[in-house]
Design a protein around this motif. Structure first.
Motif, PDB file in Angstrom:
ATOM      1  N   ASP A   1       0.853  -1.185   0.000  1.00 21.20           N
ATOM      2  CA  ASP A   1       0.000   0.000   0.000  1.00 21.20           C
ATOM      3  C   ASP A   1       0.894   1.242   0.000  1.00 21.20           C
ATOM      4  O   ASP A   1       1.439   1.629   1.024  1.00 21.20           O
ATOM      5  N   THR A   2       1.045   1.847  -1.175  1.00 22.69           N
ATOM      6  CA  THR A   2       1.941   3.004  -1.269  1.00 22.69           C
ATOM      7  C   THR A   2       1.388   4.226  -0.541  1.00 22.69           C
ATOM      8  O   THR A   2       2.120   5.185  -0.305  1.00 22.69           O
ATOM      9  N   SER A   3       0.089   4.199  -0.159  1.00 28.49           N
ATOM     10  CA  SER A   3      -0.460   5.333   0.583  1.00 28.49           C
ATOM     11  C   SER A   3       0.173   5.430   1.967  1.00 28.49           C
ATOM     12  O   SER A   3       0.206   6.497   2.567  1.00 28.49           O
ATOM     13  N   ASP A   4       0.674   4.296   2.478  1.00 27.23           N
ATOM     14  CA  ASP A   4       1.370   4.317   3.763  1.00 27.23           C
ATOM     15  C   ASP A   4       2.795   4.843   3.590  1.00 27.23           C
ATOM     16  O   ASP A   4       3.426   5.252   4.556  1.00 27.23           O
ATOM     17  N   PHE A   5       3.282   4.810   2.357  1.00 30.46           N
ATOM     18  CA  PHE A   5       4.648   5.230   2.044  1.00 30.46           C
ATOM     19  C   PHE A   5       4.709   6.709   1.719  1.00 30.46           C
ATOM     20  O   PHE A   5       5.620   7.423   2.128  1.00 30.46           O
ATOM     21  N   GLY A   6       3.720   7.193   0.987  1.00 24.74           N
ATOM     22  CA  GLY A   6       3.696   8.581   0.568  1.00 24.74           C
ATOM     23  C   GLY A   6       2.463   8.868  -0.257  1.00 24.74           C
ATOM     24  O   GLY A   6       1.529   8.065  -0.296  1.00 24.74           O
ATOM     25  N   SER A   7       2.451   9.991  -0.944  1.00 21.43           N
ATOM     26  CA  SER A   7       1.295  10.361  -1.753  1.00 21.43           C
ATOM     27  C   SER A   7       1.735  11.270  -2.887  1.00 21.43           C
ATOM     28  O   SER A   7       2.810  11.867  -2.841  1.00 21.43           O
ATOM     29  N   LYS A   8       0.890  11.360  -3.893  1.00 15.06           N
ATOM     30  CA  LYS A   8       1.199  12.205  -5.044  1.00 15.06           C
ATOM     31  C   LYS A   8       0.736  13.635  -4.799  1.00 15.06           C
ATOM     32  O   LYS A   8      -0.326  13.873  -4.241  1.00 15.06           O
ATOM     33  N   SER A   9       1.562  14.578  -5.218  1.00 19.58           N
ATOM     34  CA  SER A   9       1.185  15.985  -5.136  1.00 19.58           C
ATOM     35  C   SER A   9       0.299  16.341  -6.322  1.00 19.58           C
ATOM     36  O   SER A   9       0.083  15.518  -7.222  1.00 19.58           O
ATOM     37  N   LYS A  10      -0.201  17.580  -6.343  1.00 21.00           N
ATOM     38  CA  LYS A  10      -1.054  18.010  -7.445  1.00 21.00           C
ATOM     39  C   LYS A  10      -0.317  17.966  -8.780  1.00 21.00           C
ATOM     40  O   LYS A  10      -0.913  17.756  -9.823  1.00 21.00           O
ATOM     41  N   SER A  11       1.006  18.164  -8.718  1.00 22.87           N
ATOM     42  CA  SER A  11       1.796  18.149  -9.955  1.00 22.87           C
ATOM     43  C   SER A  11       2.181  16.738 -10.387  1.00 22.87           C
ATOM     44  O   SER A  11       2.820  16.557 -11.409  1.00 22.87           O
ATOM     45  N   GLY A  12       1.797  15.727  -9.588  1.00 19.88           N
ATOM     46  CA  GLY A  12       2.082  14.342  -9.954  1.00 19.88           C
ATOM     47  C   GLY A  12       3.325  13.754  -9.330  1.00 19.88           C
ATOM     48  O   GLY A  12       3.646  12.593  -9.571  1.00 19.88           O
ATOM     49  N   ASP A  13       4.063  14.527  -8.506  1.00 26.98           N
ATOM     50  CA  ASP A  13       5.258  14.003  -7.844  1.00 26.98           C
ATOM     51  C   ASP A  13       4.848  13.112  -6.675  1.00 26.98           C
ATOM     52  O   ASP A  13       3.964  13.456  -5.894  1.00 26.98           O
ATOM     53  N   PHE A  14       5.515  11.957  -6.545  1.00 28.32           N
ATOM     54  CA  PHE A  14       5.260  11.078  -5.414  1.00 28.32           C
ATOM     55  C   PHE A  14       6.181  11.485  -4.274  1.00 28.32           C
ATOM     56  O   PHE A  14       7.407  11.371  -4.373  1.00 28.32           O
ATOM     57  N   LEU A  15       5.606  11.970  -3.177  1.00 24.19           N
ATOM     58  CA  LEU A  15       6.377  12.495  -2.060  1.00 24.19           C
ATOM     59  C   LEU A  15       6.281  11.553  -0.879  1.00 24.19           C
ATOM     60  O   LEU A  15       5.196  11.111  -0.501  1.00 24.19           O
ATOM     61  N   ILE A  16       7.413  11.246  -0.277  1.00 23.30           N
ATOM     62  CA  ILE A  16       7.448  10.366   0.884  1.00 23.30           C
ATOM     63  C   ILE A  16       6.902  11.106   2.100  1.00 23.30           C
ATOM     64  O   ILE A  16       7.166  12.290   2.306  1.00 23.30           O
ATOM     65  N   LYS A  17       6.144  10.396   2.918  1.00 22.20           N
ATOM     66  CA  LYS A  17       5.572  10.991   4.123  1.00 22.20           C
ATOM     67  C   LYS A  17       6.656  11.349   5.135  1.00 22.20           C
ATOM     68  O   LYS A  17       7.734  10.781   5.132  1.00 22.20           O
ATOM     69  N   GLU A  18       6.297  12.274   6.028  1.00 22.91           N
ATOM     70  CA  GLU A  18       7.168  12.540   7.170  1.00 22.91           C
ATOM     71  C   GLU A  18       7.078  11.380   8.147  1.00 22.91           C
ATOM     72  O   GLU A  18       6.112  10.620   8.139  1.00 22.91           O
ATOM     73  N   ILE A  19       8.080  11.255   8.993  1.00 22.57           N
ATOM     74  CA  ILE A  19       8.101  10.183   9.976  1.00 22.57           C
ATOM     75  C   ILE A  19       6.850  10.268  10.853  1.00 22.57           C
ATOM     76  O   ILE A  19       6.422  11.331  11.253  1.00 22.57           O
ATOM     77  N   ASP A  20       6.237   9.113  11.119  1.00 21.73           N
ATOM     78  CA  ASP A  20       4.910   9.046  11.728  1.00 21.73           C
ATOM     79  C   ASP A  20       4.821   9.758  13.066  1.00 21.73           C
ATOM     80  O   ASP A  20       5.659   9.581  13.929  1.00 21.73           O
ATOM     81  N   ASP A  21       3.729  10.509  13.254  1.00 25.26           N
ATOM     82  CA  ASP A  21       3.454  11.099  14.555  1.00 25.26           C
ATOM     83  C   ASP A  21       3.148  10.011  15.575  1.00 25.26           C
ATOM     84  O   ASP A  21       3.453  10.138  16.751  1.00 25.26           O
ATOM     85  N   ILE A  22       2.536   8.913  15.094  1.00 25.61           N
ATOM     86  CA  ILE A  22       2.232   7.801  16.003  1.00 25.61           C
ATOM     87  C   ILE A  22       3.515   7.225  16.567  1.00 25.61           C
ATOM     88  O   ILE A  22       3.630   6.957  17.759  1.00 25.61           O
ATOM     89  N   LEU A  23       4.514   7.033  15.686  1.00 25.27           N
ATOM     90  CA  LEU A  23       5.805   6.512  16.145  1.00 25.27           C
ATOM     91  C   LEU A  23       6.410   7.468  17.161  1.00 25.27           C
ATOM     92  O   LEU A  23       6.961   7.046  18.175  1.00 25.27           O
ATOM     93  N   SER A  24       6.260   8.772  16.897  1.00 23.02           N
ATOM     94  CA  SER A  24       6.799   9.763  17.825  1.00 23.02           C
ATOM     95  C   SER A  24       6.172   9.620  19.200  1.00 23.02           C
ATOM     96  O   SER A  24       6.857   9.596  20.211  1.00 23.02           O
ATOM     97  N   GLN A  25       4.842   9.510  19.232  1.00 23.39           N
ATOM     98  CA  GLN A  25       4.166   9.411  20.515  1.00 23.39           C
ATOM     99  C   GLN A  25       4.536   8.136  21.240  1.00 23.39           C
ATOM    100  O   GLN A  25       4.780   8.125  22.442  1.00 23.39           O
TER     101      GLN A  25
END
Length: 605
Positions: A233-257
């Motif tokens: 599931d690439t949605s857990d990895f990152g998401s596409k911007s409006k311009s079509g670039d696939f950007l990796i997510k920031e490190i999880d807030d859940i992991l931080s907590q």
């Protein structure tokens, strides 16, 4: 989960506090609530509502607004407040349940009667007509604390968790809903690595066996019979911007907590504290001119805190000298103590060290170069070289980087330039087979593509066996030429691991950089390494000659160190080179962009 329950008197004496994360008393929050109460007191005529929900604005640039659920008792007059980040149905319900339990437990003990007597000066411990409410109720407060913790951990906390699970299940069962991946359990890191004078690797701290998460009952599989789960599931990895670039997510807030949570056992949280309105009597009214004497002891305290989080003494000294230079002679803000002023300044200094994010800019730079063809019509591939010491995860993170680039529709050539380590080429071949299968389920593992290479049309391995340093440079130049001819967008070069304090091993890097001339040189640093990361970063940054430096860091194994993130600070401090990504696991999607706020909050917690 709420942050803190606090019970205090109108005179400002804190009788009890309980922090769900077992952190120290959140003095700044209570200051902000007191400031709010002085201007907008909570009415004691409750009417139909037993509790009042307050929104407290930020009191300084670095502070965030938060929510308060409050209750005021009449005889004696006491303030019960629960703080949490922002209102939500779950948190509001949890806070109300906790207040219900706290008030019931409080009333079941003879605490109120003792407080009334102490306030009149007739308590058992009121020697010399000194009113000491905390001293009078200390034994009952301990009982209250034990009851409340037991009730919360065994009942309320579980109920809230079940409520969240049920709501997740409902969402998961709804049409079109995606399955959620299970949150990773954080691992508290105890292991550090360091390299001795002779270049030998030394393990310090806990047994490294605690980091072995492999299934002991798993059956070994052969390289070519190995299958990879293609339902990532690439949605857990990152998401596409409006311009079509696939950007990796920031490190999880859940992991931080989760990383910042600690078990309640062994906590020094006794459940009650000194007079909180010692703030008002001492220095919390603000507008105090700060002197070196005021902050010397506080700075030493923060230095020790940073060092325990793996920040090197050299980096800690640098940060705190900056703080001292900025603060001495300045004034504290209203309702802010000297200690909180220093804490805010340290957080700001850490933020400045760890800032620039570069993921989107890097994508655009790649697109710009690959979009411009040479005079003969050939594409100019963007070349990466990955370097680092032995065992930090260069090949694994190179493969994670490749997976991200594949999501952006680039064709990738992975080059096996580690011609020293036995099995290095074979390891890359397995990664290429995995990635090829992820991009095309019909790909047959072990098969050759139309050019007779391992991989498929999306990703391919360029290899030429094992040999000396001369072979490394030769392979790199041949691979770049081959990539131009075959219209590849990206060239990812793996290199041999080398000890940073061995000049013989480090010297070939200069020739490699000059001959291969990669667009970006990325060093993989290991979060486990600790304070030795300063020297590692400097030695690698200087190894390529006067005209060439490192471009980025990838910090691996961040999921194994808990709050000890000092390696990030050390490497950026030593070189000024930014962190591109952080590794948080072993799969291809376990790569995140650095959240500076997460890192700073973790280090300052």
């Amino acid at each position: 989960m709420f942050e803190q329950l606090t019970i205090f008197t109108p005179q400002g004496e804190v009788l009890y506090y309980y922090n769900c994360y077992d952190r120290k008393f959140a003095e700044a929050q209570v200051n902000a609530v007191i400031s709010h109460l002085l201007t907008s007191p909570i009415s004691r005529d409750h009417g139909s509502s037993k509790y009042k929900l307050l929104s407290i604005p930020s009191v300084s640039k670095n502070a965030k607004p938060f929510t308060v659920l409050s209750h005021v008792s009449k005889q004696p007059e006491l303030y019960f407040i629960i703080t949490y980040p922002e209102p939500s149905m779950e948190l509001n319900n949890e806070a109300q349940e906790v207040l219900d339990v706290a008030i019931a437990l409080w009333d079941s003990l003879p605490i109120n009667d003792i407080i009334i007597k102490a306030a009149k000066g007739t308590g058992k411990k009121n020697a010399f007509n000194c009113i000491d409410i905390s001293g009078e109720i200390s034994e009952d407060i301990e009982k209250f604390d034990n009851y409340l913790r037991t009730k919360y951990n065994e009942s309320i906390k579980v109920d809230q968790a079940n409520t969240n699970i049920n709501s997740d299940e409902i969402r998961a069962e709804s049409p079109g809903a995606k399955k959620k991946s299970k949150a990773k359990k954080p691992i508290k890191g105890g292991n550090n690595r360091k390299w001795g004078i002779d270049g030998a690797l030394e393990e310090t701290g806990n047994d490294s066996g605690t980091l072995d998460f492999s299934d002991p009952n798993a059956k070994p599989t052969g390289e070519m019979s190995q299958n990879v789960d293609t339902n990532i599931d690439t949605s857990d990895f990152g998401s596409k911007s409006k311009s079509g670039d696939f950007l990796i997510k920031e490190i999880d807030d859940i992991l931080s907590q989760q990383q910042q949570q600690k078990s309640s056992s062994g906590s020094d949280n006794t459940g009650y504290t000194k007079s909180a309105f010692g703030f008002l009597q001492k220095h919390l009214l603000g507008n105090k001119t700060i002197t070196e004497k005021d902050i010397h002891e506080v700075l030493e305290k923060f230095k020790q805190k940073l060092i325990t989080k793996n920040v090197s003494p050299e980096a800690a000294d640098y940060l705190l000298k900056q703080v001292s230079r900025d603060l001495v002679g300045s004034r504290t803000d209203n309702w802010t103590s000297v200690e909180n002023t220093v804490k805010q300044a340290v957080s700001k200094s850490l933020t400045e060290v760890l800032t620039p994010g570069v993921s989107v800019d890097l994508l655009h730079e790649i697109q710009k170069k690959t979009g411009n063809r040479s005079a003969d019509g050939k594409k100019n591939p963007y070349v990466f070289s990955v370097v680092g010491v032995n065992g930090v995860g260069k090949s694994t993170n190179l493969s994670k980087l490749a997976f991200w680039l594949l999501q952006n529709n680039f064709r990738i050539l992975i080059v096996a330039c580690d011609t020293f380590r036995s099995g290095a080429v074979e390891q890359l071949r397995v990664h290429v087979e995995n990635l090829a299968q992820l991009m095309d389920e019909k790909h047959i593992r072990g098969s050759k593509n139309s050019r007779g290479k391992s991989g498929n049309d999306y990703i391919e391995l360029f290899e030429a066996g094992y040999g000396g340093s001369d072979l490394v440079t030769k392979i790199a130049k041949q691979a770049i030429k081959y990539a131009k001819e075959q219209d590849f967008d990206i060239v990812l070069m793996d290199t041999a691991g080398r000890r940073h304090n061995d000049p013989t091993l480090m010297s070939p890097l200069k020739n490699f950089a000059e001959q291969a001339n990669p667009d970006k040189i990325i060093m993989v640093g290991e979060a486990l390494v600790g304070t030795d990361s300063v020297q590692q970063a400097r030695n690698f940054n200087n190894a390529f000659g006067k005209n060439r430096n490192l471009d980025f860091f990838i910090i691996s194994k961040c999921d194994t160190v808990g709050e000890m993130l000092g390696t990030m600070v050390n490497m950026v401090y030593a070189t000024g080179i930014p962190i591109l990504f952080v590794g948080v696991g072993q799969t291809y999607t376990d790569l995140r962009t650095l959240s500076v706020n997460w890192a700073v909050n973790t280090l300052m917690s």
